[in-house]
Design a protein around this motif. Structure first.
Motif, PDB file in Angstrom:
ATOM      1  N   VAL A  65       0.709  -1.502  -0.376  1.00  0.00           N
ATOM      2  CA  VAL A  65      -0.042   0.070  -0.216  1.00  0.00           C
ATOM      3  C   VAL A  65       0.714   1.178  -0.180  1.00  0.00           C
ATOM      4  N   GLY A  66       1.782   1.297   0.951  1.00  0.00           N
ATOM      5  CA  GLY A  66       2.686   2.497   0.834  1.00  0.00           C
ATOM      6  C   GLY A  66       3.509   2.778  -0.114  1.00  0.00           C
ATOM      7  N   LEU A  67       4.090   1.657  -1.460  1.00  0.00           N
ATOM      8  CA  LEU A  67       4.990   1.724  -2.110  1.00  0.00           C
ATOM      9  C   LEU A  67       3.305   1.575  -3.374  1.00  0.00           C
ATOM     10  N   GLN A  68       2.470   1.644  -3.623  1.00  0.00           N
ATOM     11  CA  GLN A  68       1.764   1.777  -3.940  1.00  0.00           C
ATOM     12  C   GLN A  68       0.681   3.618  -4.136  1.00  0.00           C
ATOM     13  N   GLU A  69       0.821   3.322  -3.061  1.00  0.00           N
ATOM     14  CA  GLU A  69       0.066   5.940  -2.405  1.00  0.00           C
ATOM     15  C   GLU A  69       1.478   6.215  -3.536  1.00  0.00           C
ATOM     16  N   GLY A  70       3.091   6.141  -3.548  1.00  0.00           N
ATOM     17  CA  GLY A  70       4.550   6.538  -3.635  1.00  0.00           C
ATOM     18  C   GLY A  70       4.412   6.666  -5.032  1.00  0.00           C
ATOM     19  N   SER A  71       3.795   5.353  -6.494  1.00  0.00           N
ATOM     20  CA  SER A  71       4.051   5.183  -7.272  1.00  0.00           C
ATOM     21  C   SER A  71       3.484   6.290  -8.380  1.00  0.00           C
ATOM     22  N   LYS A  72       4.206   6.170 -10.076  1.00  0.00           N
ATOM     23  CA  LYS A  72       3.368   7.313 -10.949  1.00  0.00           C
ATOM     24  C   LYS A  72       3.206   6.197 -11.587  1.00  0.00           C
ATOM     25  N   ARG A  87     -11.152   3.821   0.549  1.00  0.00           N
ATOM     26  CA  ARG A  87     -10.286   4.752   0.755  1.00  0.00           C
ATOM     27  C   ARG A  87      -8.410   4.162  -0.464  1.00  0.00           C
ATOM     28  N   ARG A  88      -8.386   3.357  -0.440  1.00  0.00           N
ATOM     29  CA  ARG A  88      -6.779   3.065  -0.921  1.00  0.00           C
ATOM     30  C   ARG A  88      -7.111   3.475  -2.456  1.00  0.00           C
ATOM     31  N   GLN A  89      -8.417   3.902  -2.957  1.00  0.00           N
ATOM     32  CA  GLN A  89      -8.689   4.509  -4.568  1.00  0.00           C
ATOM     33  C   GLN A  89      -8.530   5.879  -4.840  1.00  0.00           C
ATOM     34  N   ASP A  90      -8.490   6.284  -3.606  1.00  0.00           N
ATOM     35  CA  ASP A  90      -8.973   8.193  -3.609  1.00  0.00           C
ATOM     36  C   ASP A  90      -7.046   8.242  -4.826  1.00  0.00           C
ATOM     37  N   LEU A  91      -5.747   7.309  -4.919  1.00  0.00           N
ATOM     38  CA  LEU A  91      -5.348   7.502  -5.147  1.00  0.00           C
ATOM     39  C   LEU A  91      -5.522   8.224  -5.979  1.00  0.00           C
ATOM     40  N   LEU A  92      -6.323   7.070  -6.992  1.00  0.00           N
ATOM     41  CA  LEU A  92      -6.685   7.811  -8.665  1.00  0.00           C
ATOM     42  C   LEU A  92      -7.300   9.569  -8.940  1.00  0.00           C
ATOM     43  N   GLU A  93      -7.520   9.998  -7.708  1.00  0.00           N
ATOM     44  CA  GLU A  93      -8.446  10.580  -7.814  1.00  0.00           C
ATOM     45  C   GLU A  93      -7.421  12.344  -7.600  1.00  0.00           C
ATOM     46  N   ARG A  94      -6.137  11.677  -6.836  1.00  0.00           N
ATOM     47  CA  ARG A  94      -5.304  13.205  -6.427  1.00  0.00           C
ATOM     48  C   ARG A  94      -4.814  13.756  -7.950  1.00  0.00           C
ATOM     49  N   PRO A  95      -4.847  15.054  -8.131  1.00  0.00           N
ATOM     50  CA  PRO A  95      -3.998  15.551  -9.125  1.00  0.00           C
ATOM     51  C   PRO A  95      -3.153  15.114  -9.944  1.00  0.00           C
ATOM     52  N   ASP A  96      -2.519  14.812  -8.955  1.00  0.00           N
ATOM     53  CA  ASP A  96      -0.726  13.803  -9.132  1.00  0.00           C
ATOM     54  C   ASP A  96      -1.270  12.325  -9.909  1.00  0.00           C
ATOM     55  N   ALA A  97      -1.944  12.021  -9.965  1.00  0.00           N
ATOM     56  CA  ALA A  97      -2.745  11.077  -9.888  1.00  0.00           C
ATOM     57  C   ALA A  97      -1.475   9.647 -10.506  1.00  0.00           C
ATOM     58  N   PRO A  98      -1.522   8.481  -9.869  1.00  0.00           N
ATOM     59  CA  PRO A  98      -0.712   7.909 -10.761  1.00  0.00           C
ATOM     60  C   PRO A  98      -1.626   6.532 -12.308  1.00  0.00           C
ATOM     61  N   HIS A  99      -0.727   6.005 -13.583  1.00  0.00           N
ATOM     62  CA  HIS A  99      -1.887   5.802 -14.493  1.00  0.00           C
ATOM     63  C   HIS A  99      -1.251   4.446 -14.124  1.00  0.00           C
ATOM     64  N   LEU A 100      -2.930   3.752 -14.084  1.00  0.00           N
ATOM     65  CA  LEU A 100      -3.340   2.134 -13.945  1.00  0.00           C
ATOM     66  C   LEU A 100      -3.524   2.057 -15.196  1.00  0.00           C
ATOM     67  N   TRP A 101      -2.779   0.566 -15.201  1.00  0.00           N
ATOM     68  CA  TRP A 101      -3.286   0.286 -16.755  1.00  0.00           C
ATOM     69  C   TRP A 101      -3.574  -1.792 -15.781  1.00  0.00           C
ATOM     70  N   ALA A 102      -4.463  -1.980 -16.150  1.00  0.00           N
ATOM     71  CA  ALA A 102      -5.318  -3.458 -15.763  1.00  0.00           C
ATOM     72  C   ALA A 102      -5.069  -4.527 -17.106  1.00  0.00           C
TER      73      ALA A 102
END
Length: 298
Positions: A120-127, A171-186
């Motif tokens: 979770v900590g790594l995912q929160e800080g990823s690009k 709540r972990r999904q909130d990182l996708l809403e951030r202005p600096d949200a990472p790119h998710l490729w699933a």
């Protein structure tokens, strides 16, 4: 504090005192890689460093890989050894911040075990987050109802623990809403969409949610077509694009997880994810298929 250039050309550490979005987990990695860069620039072997610190080479490796917290006493000895005492104030301040609890840690080990806490900590800080799933919709793309059904089907848990697990996942999904949200490729294996988790209504809502999320500029979703043979286990690759940090591959199993960061290992998984993306339906084709499945579930 003197902003002396990094031996490998990385930005000075001072910038991480003001930049937002760096979790304690990622800060620990950044500090570890800084110490390794300084040691190598000083042409000091890990063995020699361990002798000065009166510890094992394994400890030096863990510190430099961001797998162990840094103590101020060790920091002072290492920086003096590497001729970088001018960085003491900055490194110690970042080390203190790296020990701060992430927001997710308040849920406790019963909800978020230590091996998952790191992810979770790594995912929160990823690009960039690249993931391949064979059983379930990725957690970052799950609806509340789907997540609840998944939590109910896991290891035995109380109603309160299930509620907390679902809350954490959402709540972990909130990182996708951030202005600096990472790119998710699933990329999803075909059976993921055929498995009626929670029943037809829950699954229909989940499929519709995937359609909605796939339209976001920072999210790409693909599905492998029926009959396509792929590996049988999920994999997630995290990219940071900061301070030369390596990609990290996360491999989860029922009672733990493995973290890989050696280039020869992560490179193979990156190529595998590339191949899967080529075999999968395009994002537009995937949306069309998702709409078809949603209609069938009505």
């Amino acid at each position: 504090m003197s902003a002396v250039p990094d031996p490998l050309g990385h930005p000075p550490l001072e910038r991480y005192l003001t930049l937002p979005g760096f979790t304690p987990t990622v800060l620990t990695m950044i500090l570890g890689y800084r110490l390794r860069a300084l040691r190598e620039a000083a042409e000091i072997s890990a063995k020699d460093a361990s002798e000065v610190l009166d510890c094992s080479e394994a400890k030096i490796s863990r510190l430099e890989r961001g797998e162990s917290p840094l103590r101020e006493g060790d920091i002072e000895v290492m920086l003096r050894m590497y001729g970088a005492q001018h960085e003491l104030e900055t490194v110690c301040e970042l080390a203190r911040r790296s020990k701060e609890a992430g927001w997710w840690e308040r849920y406790g080990s019963a909800i978020i075990p230590k091996w998952f806490d790191k992810f979770v900590g790594l995912q929160e800080g990823s690009k960039v987050i690249r993931t391949f799933e064979v059983q379930l919709v990725p957690g970052l793309l799950q609806t509340a109802e789907y997540a609840y059904a998944v939590a109910q089907g896991g290891f035995p848990a109380t109603a309160e623990e299930i509620r907390a697990k679902v809350e954490l996942r959402l709540r972990r999904q909130d990182l996708l809403e951030r202005p600096d949200a990472p790119h998710l490729w699933a990329v999803l294996d075909w059976p993921v969409l055929q498995r009626p988790v929670g029943g037809r209504e829950v699954m229909r809502g989940q499929i519709q949610h995937l359609i909605t999320m796939s339209r976001r500029p920072n999210i790409k979703i693909q599905v492998l077509p029926p009959g396509c043979v792929a590996i049988g286990s999920p994999v997630t690759l995290l990219r940071f694009e900061e301070y030369g940090l390596p990609d990290v591959v996360y491999l989860e199993h029922p009672t733990g997880a493995n973290y890989l960061d050696k280039p020869e290992e992560t490179g193979r998984y990156r190529l595998m994810l590339d191949d899967l993306a080529v075999m999968a339906l395009s994002p537009a084709q995937t949306r069309k298929e998702l709409r078809r499945i949603a209609r069938e579930l009505e």
